[in-house]
Design an enzyme around this catalytic site. Structure first.
Site, PDB file in Angstrom:
ATOM      1  CG  MET A  32      -1.911  -1.173   1.161  1.00 27.94           C
ATOM      2  SD  MET A  32      -3.420  -0.875   2.081  1.00 27.94           S
ATOM      3  CE  MET A  32      -2.777  -0.592   3.706  1.00 27.94           C
ATOM      4  CG  HIS A  39       6.850  -1.992   2.116  1.00 25.88           C
ATOM      5  ND1 HIS A  39       6.773  -0.856   2.865  1.00 25.88           N
ATOM      6  CD2 HIS A  39       5.620  -2.555   2.154  1.00 25.88           C
ATOM      7  CE1 HIS A  39       5.533  -0.721   3.333  1.00 25.88           C
ATOM      8  NE2 HIS A  39       4.818  -1.730   2.926  1.00 25.88           N
ATOM      9  N   GLY A 160       4.760 -10.336   3.749  1.00 24.67           N
ATOM     10  CA  GLY A 160       5.506 -10.309   5.010  1.00 24.67           C
ATOM     11  C   GLY A 160       4.795 -11.076   6.115  1.00 24.67           C
ATOM     12  CE  LYS A 162       3.926  -4.746  11.462  1.00 25.10           C
ATOM     13  NZ  LYS A 162       2.885  -4.142  10.706  1.00 25.10           N
ATOM     14  CB  ILE A 189      12.230  -5.740   8.294  1.00 25.97           C
ATOM     15  CG1 ILE A 189      12.450  -6.733   7.152  1.00 25.97           C
ATOM     16  CG2 ILE A 189      13.432  -4.818   8.462  1.00 25.97           C
ATOM     17  CD1 ILE A 189      13.625  -7.678   7.298  1.00 25.97           C
ATOM     18  CB  SER A 198       4.120  -0.523  10.767  1.00 25.72           C
ATOM     19  OG  SER A 198       2.848   0.002  10.421  1.00 25.72           O
ATOM     20  CB  SER A 199       2.962   2.355   6.155  1.00 27.80           C
ATOM     21  OG  SER A 199       3.590   1.500   5.231  1.00 27.80           O
ATOM     22  NE  ARG A 200      -2.949   1.790   9.748  1.00 27.23           N
ATOM     23  CZ  ARG A 200      -3.341   0.750   9.014  1.00 27.23           C
ATOM     24  NH1 ARG A 200      -2.664  -0.377   9.050  1.00 27.23           N
ATOM     25  NH2 ARG A 200      -4.390   0.837   8.222  1.00 27.23           N
TER      26      ARG A 200
HETATM   27  P1  AMP Z   1       1.409  -2.956   3.433  1.00 28.10           P
HETATM   28  O1  AMP Z   1       1.989  -1.899   2.565  1.00 28.10           O
HETATM   29  O2  AMP Z   1       1.369  -2.585   4.885  1.00 28.10           O
HETATM   30  O3  AMP Z   1       0.118  -3.495   2.914  1.00 28.10           O
HETATM   31  O4  AMP Z   1       2.425  -4.162   3.371  1.00 28.10           O
HETATM   32  C1  AMP Z   1       2.795  -4.744   2.151  1.00 28.10           C
HETATM   33  C2  AMP Z   1       3.569  -5.992   2.419  1.00 28.10           C
HETATM   34  O5  AMP Z   1       4.747  -5.670   3.166  1.00 28.10           O
HETATM   35  C3  AMP Z   1       2.778  -7.013   3.253  1.00 28.10           C
HETATM   36  O6  AMP Z   1       3.024  -8.306   2.736  1.00 28.10           O
HETATM   37  C4  AMP Z   1       3.365  -6.845   4.622  1.00 28.10           C
HETATM   38  O7  AMP Z   1       3.283  -8.001   5.422  1.00 28.10           O
HETATM   39  C5  AMP Z   1       4.811  -6.504   4.298  1.00 28.10           C
HETATM   40  N1  AMP Z   1       5.428  -5.816   5.422  1.00 28.10           N
HETATM   41  C6  AMP Z   1       4.994  -4.698   6.039  1.00 28.10           C
HETATM   42  N2  AMP Z   1       5.786  -4.400   7.088  1.00 28.10           N
HETATM   43  C7  AMP Z   1       6.743  -5.355   7.125  1.00 28.10           C
HETATM   44  C8  AMP Z   1       7.855  -5.613   7.977  1.00 28.10           C
HETATM   45  N3  AMP Z   1       8.149  -4.842   9.011  1.00 28.10           N
HETATM   46  N4  AMP Z   1       8.625  -6.692   7.722  1.00 28.10           N
HETATM   47  C9  AMP Z   1       8.332  -7.507   6.673  1.00 28.10           C
HETATM   48  N5  AMP Z   1       7.308  -7.319   5.836  1.00 28.10           N
HETATM   49  C10 AMP Z   1       6.521  -6.262   6.060  1.00 28.10           C
END
Ligand code: AMP
Length: 295
Positions: A32, A39, A160, A162, A189, A198-200
């Protein structure tokens, strides 16, 4: 290397068709956006296993509830493109809501509109953990992921650990619906001090970040106690809960089976310890795996 940025499904299809003709292996990393090292680790793994890598950047409206942060979710496509370019990504696919859903949604988040075909993962996987409070979230996730898999038709797709529940649901969907893509799981990570990226995290003030750190600390403590011989979930729960900052709003801290997400009382097999909590209204999730063969 030239990284293409496109919002067009057709451009993805044309490139993928060309690559397939050449017999190249294609990887998809769905995100996202607001890309961080978490990522990037997925992208690096994709580069390792595939000849061509597509990163999708799409804040998917159908996975956000009406009171969630869809509007204010960070959107940083320019820096995201830089991150992708630095990692030699071939295409960044950043579609608009209209490109992905046409006019099937009344507004971005109106799931009451009945003109969209949805993917509903099994109820016993979505009524637990995050699904208990994020009603409809995993329906939106499964739907958008299947759409992305159909658009790109990758050999591999990278997710991930996560988002553990998301991963389990996607693996189940891919299996049940015979999607010919191999799902690759990548480890969580963390920052040096343990906070899961986390993006948040961008929403956290310095003070809130300190509180947020107690989330990963409580998980590490559980692992430590388990490794010292405590295998009862309730005892692990009770002892670790005191580590969480007092002002944290705990949504859940659960010990569950890695496949069906059923609660586990005595840890005698691989167990997912998953937590969700709000810190000053920022909702964060994290998890660890303990139990036999968990390394
Ligand atoms: P998102 O942008 O939050 O939807 O995440 C996109 C992908 O990145 C998803 O498969 C998440 O699980 C992965 N992801 C997000 N944060 C992490 C992290 N800290 N370590 C590994 N993968 C991550």
């Amino acid at each position: 290397m030239n990284t293409i940025l496109t919002n067009k499904i057709e451009e993805i299809r044309n490139n993928v068709a060309e690559w397939k003709k050449q017999g190249l292996k294609i990887g998809l990393v769905p995100t996202m956006g607001a890309l961080h090292r978490g990522h990037e680790s997925l992208i690096k793994k994709a580069k390792e296993l595939c000849d061509k890598v597509i990163v999708s950047v799409f804040v998917n409206p159908t996975q956000f509830g009406p009171s969630e942060d869809y509007e204010k979710y960070p959107r940083t496509i320019e820096t995201d493109k830089e991150v992708c370019k630095n990692n030699n990504v071939d295409i960044v696919f950043a579609p608009t809501v209209n490109e992905m859903y046409g006019n099937t949604l009344n507004n971005d988040q109106d799931l009451s509109n009945k003109s969209l075909t949805f993917v509903y993962p099994p109820y016993n996987l979505v009524d637990k953990l995050c699904g208990k409070t994020r009603i409809g979230h995993f329906d939106g996730v499964a739907t958008v992921v299947l759409k992305l898999l159909n658009i790109v038709q990758p050999d591999f797709a990278f997710f991930g650990q996560k988002d553990a529940q998301q991963l389990i649901i996607i693996e189940k969907m891919v299996k049940d619906l015979n999607v010919p893509t191999k799902i690759i799981t990548c480890p969580i990570i963390r920052e040096e001090d343990g906070l899961a990226l986390s993006s948040r995290n961008k929403y956290l003030t310095t003070e809130a970040r300190k509180k947020a750190l107690t989330i990963s600390k409580s998980l590490s403590y559980i692992k430590e106690l388990y490794e010292k011989g405590t295998n009862e979930s309730q005892i692990l729960f009770d002892s670790s809960i005191s580590i969480l900052d007092k002002s944290i709003e705990l949504e859940y801290l659960e010990f569950v089976d890695m496949e069906n997400l059923e609660k586990i009382d005595i840890i005698n097999k691989k167990t997912l310890v998953a937590i969700a909590a709000k810190i000053d209204n920022v909702r964060l999730i994290d998890n660890i795996i303990i139990g036999k063969n968990s390394l």
